[in-house]
Design an enzyme around this catalytic site. Sequence first.
Site, PDB file in Angstrom:
ATOM      1  N   ASP A 244       0.780  -1.073  -0.051  1.00 62.97           N
ATOM      2  CA  ASP A 244       0.060   0.082   0.050  1.00 62.97           C
ATOM      3  C   ASP A 244       0.851   1.299   0.147  1.00 62.97           C
ATOM      4  O   ASP A 244       1.457   1.491   1.063  1.00 62.97           O
ATOM      5  CB  ASP A 244      -1.220  -0.098   1.255  1.00 62.97           C
ATOM      6  CG  ASP A 244      -2.021  -0.932   1.178  1.00 62.97           C
ATOM      7  OD1 ASP A 244      -2.010  -2.069   0.372  1.00 62.97           O
ATOM      8  OD2 ASP A 244      -2.870  -0.771   1.801  1.00 62.97           O
TER       9      ASP A 244
ATOM     10  N   LYS B  16      -7.069   3.190  -3.004  1.00 61.32           N
ATOM     11  CA  LYS B  16      -7.542   3.239  -1.705  1.00 61.32           C
ATOM     12  C   LYS B  16      -7.469   4.624  -0.938  1.00 61.32           C
ATOM     13  O   LYS B  16      -7.189   5.720  -1.404  1.00 61.32           O
ATOM     14  CB  LYS B  16      -6.253   2.533  -0.719  1.00 61.32           C
ATOM     15  CG  LYS B  16      -6.448   2.610   0.718  1.00 61.32           C
ATOM     16  CD  LYS B  16      -5.327   1.847   1.364  1.00 61.32           C
ATOM     17  CE  LYS B  16      -5.282   1.993   2.858  1.00 61.32           C
ATOM     18  NZ  LYS B  16      -4.181   1.431   3.401  1.00 61.32           N
TER      19      LYS B  16
ATOM     20  N   LYS C 122     -10.201   0.030  -1.834  1.00 60.62           N
ATOM     21  CA  LYS C 122     -10.112  -0.071  -0.541  1.00 60.62           C
ATOM     22  C   LYS C 122     -10.602   1.147   0.371  1.00 60.62           C
ATOM     23  O   LYS C 122      -9.850   2.121  -0.082  1.00 60.62           O
ATOM     24  CB  LYS C 122      -8.579  -0.606  -0.014  1.00 60.62           C
ATOM     25  CG  LYS C 122      -8.060  -0.834   1.380  1.00 60.62           C
ATOM     26  CD  LYS C 122      -6.912  -1.275   1.567  1.00 60.62           C
ATOM     27  CE  LYS C 122      -6.513  -1.490   3.150  1.00 60.62           C
ATOM     28  NZ  LYS C 122      -5.179  -1.836   3.146  1.00 60.62           N
TER      29      LYS C 122
END
Length: 223
Positions: free
Chosen positions: A91, A153, A182
């Site tokens: 991430d 995300k 996400k």
Amino acid sequence: MTTNYAHYIDHTLLAMDATEAQIIKLCEEAKQHHFYAVCVNSGYVPVAAQQLAGSSVKVCSVIGFPLGAGLTAAKAFEAQAAINAGAQEIDMVINVGWLKSGKIADVKADIKAVRDNCAATPLKVILETCLLSDEQIVQVCEMCRELDVAFVKTSTGFSTGGAKEEHVKLMRATVGPVMGVKASGAVRDRATAETMIQAGATRIGTSSGVAIVSGQQAAASGY
């Protein structure tokens, strides 16, 4: 149909003062509840990888976290080092300052450099939506779709706000039905998790995974 919340959850501990004992507990909870992954800072990837060896729970590492403002080469190196240490997902945080400065090509190159070092390891790109306009959210989502990253995300959970339903909907509408979205930051109970899933999230980043799967209310201070 009953939602399998556990399969959505990246069980997360990213606090600066997180101890090794707390990371081990995070991993034990993830195994017990069959969460999809744990999400930790790169320095704790070896510990998490050791604790989760032989289980179905994946190890996710954040990169360039939480500001995203470091050198591109440093981000790319950190991603590769985390993967070498046992990370199975990455991430990364975009350079929001570059985006707001109109340095679109540099933002894209930053993401691409990390993606290239990830090879087959899924990459999630953190936008920090609380700092962006809708136009900027769309811009980065389109960029990520072009670069064939695995997920976009919403948030680090360390800025001015976390995931919002309207941002998740916008991200899903932009990237289409296949790419991952996400939702992370301020998802602390089952109702909020369900709202994000209905908005289009396919993964939930939270420190409140146990509360979500048990239907309880987590502490308001959690990730």
